[in-house]
Design an enzyme around this catalytic site. Structure first.
Site, PDB file in Angstrom:
ATOM      1  N   ARG A 108      47.819  39.762  49.669  1.00 14.08           N
ATOM      2  CA  ARG A 108      48.921  40.489  49.044  1.00 14.08           C
ATOM      3  C   ARG A 108      50.217  39.778  49.389  1.00 14.08           C
ATOM      4  O   ARG A 108      50.446  39.416  50.560  1.00 14.08           O
ATOM      5  CB  ARG A 108      48.993  41.936  49.565  1.00 14.08           C
ATOM      6  N   GLU A 122      55.890  40.442  42.989  1.00 20.27           N
ATOM      7  CA  GLU A 122      55.113  39.997  41.818  1.00 20.27           C
ATOM      8  C   GLU A 122      55.651  40.701  40.598  1.00 20.27           C
ATOM      9  O   GLU A 122      55.932  41.889  40.690  1.00 20.27           O
ATOM     10  CB  GLU A 122      53.633  40.324  41.997  1.00 20.27           C
ATOM     11  N   HIS A 152      48.193  35.374  40.748  1.00 14.91           N
ATOM     12  CA  HIS A 152      47.258  36.438  41.182  1.00 14.91           C
ATOM     13  C   HIS A 152      45.968  36.428  40.350  1.00 14.91           C
ATOM     14  O   HIS A 152      45.659  37.382  39.633  1.00 14.91           O
ATOM     15  CB  HIS A 152      47.957  37.808  41.113  1.00 14.91           C
TER      16      HIS A 152
HETATM   17  C1  GLV Z   1      43.182  42.273  43.603  1.00  5.49           C
HETATM   18  O1  GLV Z   1      44.177  41.885  44.076  1.00  5.49           O
HETATM   19  C2  GLV Z   1      42.355  43.295  44.182  1.00  5.49           C
HETATM   20  O2  GLV Z   1      42.757  43.940  45.156  1.00  5.49           O
HETATM   21  O3  GLV Z   1      41.256  43.477  43.674  1.00  5.49           O
END
Ligand code: GLV
Length: 327
Positions: free
Chosen positions: A240, A269, A288
């Protein structure tokens, strides 16, 4: 109960809607690529029994209070830092998520970023369209060797383990980690060694972050942390963006206090197109995409839908997030 009403907050792989419709749920969907504004989410969840959401929907008291019929929220993600768990517990709402199926895809992105940063894939590539590849230069584009270096993992869960396993198998790297608990399997099979956070910072040649984001880990990678890392170190974050302070990361790279960085997550983000990280050598940023393979996203959609189906048919979820401890 009559057919339960389910709201799906985004376009997802078709299997989610197909499974729910087959199991006679009444599905409504925000059939767009763009995320829902929170007020629209709250409006659309009125009268819904279940919500299938994504990791960027804000799930908090405003939603719980406005939507008293909600019984289950299933997120199309393994992470759930976007969800107020204590509030869900108080509102009696069960929370589901999709662990396991995205482990390998995400570890692959962490591993790929590590190699790509260590060997200048992106900045070396850019030299070609810029016209600066004129001849062989023995002293240009010198990367970092990974063979037998030390990989540090913050948060050695399933994804961290898969990253460590790859690094051990391919580069015979030494594995150190910092976790709350001990990862016995990693210690036994990979020779991993648990260390303090300070030791992790000081000893890692590659430091790969796989921890969850919470009050204890928020911006744990800040100026104080980067300043303790090796000058040759590569920082990888596929967990994250909120785990690192982006301004401090920019300064650490610019001042040479660390060598390079590979990010699949940013803070905030989406990353703004004029972020200085995007122009820095030895930095690669991805938007991401850790779980973004056809198979993985289909599996995530399947599990997210089945959490809801199982809840209404058996009272159990395939993968439930504990909300009681969050009180
Ligand atoms: C993506 O970031 C997830 O947590 O699946």
């Amino acid at each position: 109960m009559n057919k339960p009403n389910v709201f799906i907050s985004r376009q997802l792989p078709d299997i989610a809607r197909a499974l729910l419709s087959e199991a006679v749920f009444k599905c409504q969907i925000w059939d767009h690529e763009i995320p829902m504004p929170q007020n629209a989410l709250i409006e659309h969840c009125q009268g819904m029994d279940a919500l299938l959401c994504t990791a960027i929907d804000k799930i908090d008291a405003a939603l719980y209070d406005a939507c008293p019929d909600l019984k289950i929220i299933s997120t199309f993600a393994v992470g759930y830092d976007n969800i107020d768990l204590a509030g869900a517990g108080k509102a009696g709402i069960r929370i589901g998520h999709t662990p396991g199926v995205l482990t390998e895809a995400t570890a692959e992105i962490a591993f790929g970023l590590m190699v790509a940063v260590a060997r200048h894939f992106l900045d070396a590539h850019r030299q070609i369209p810029e016209g600066s590849w004129k001849y062989f230069v023995p002293t240009r584009n010198l990367g970092q060797d990974l063979q037998r270096k030390t990989l540090g993992i913050l948060g050695l869960g399933a994804i961290g383990f898969e990253m460590a396993r790859r690094c051990k198998a391919v580069y015979d790297m030494q594995i150190i980690y910092h976790n709350r608990g001990i990862n016995e399997e990693a210690e036994k099979t990979l020779g991993a060694r648990k260390v303090t956070f300070e030791e992790l910072l000081k000893q890692s040649d590659v430091l790969s972050v796989h921890a969850s984001l919470n009050a204890q880990t928020k911006e744990i990678f800040n100026q104080g942390a980067f300043s303790q890392m090796k000058e040759e170190a590569i920082f990888i974050n596929t967990a994250r963006g909120g785990l690192h302070c982006e301004q401090d990361l920019i300064e650490a790279l610019a001042s040479g206090s660390i060598w390079g960085a590979g990010l699949d997550v940013t803070n905030p983000e989406p990353m703004h197109a004029d972020n200085p990280l995007l122009k820095m050598p030895r930095v690669i940023v991805l938007p991401h995409i850790g779980s973004s393979t056809v198979f993985t996203r289909d599996e995530m959609a399947r599990i997210a839908a089945q959490n809801i189906i199982h809840f209404f048919t058996t009272g159990k979820l395939l993968h439930e997030v504990e909300t009681k401890k969050a009180h």
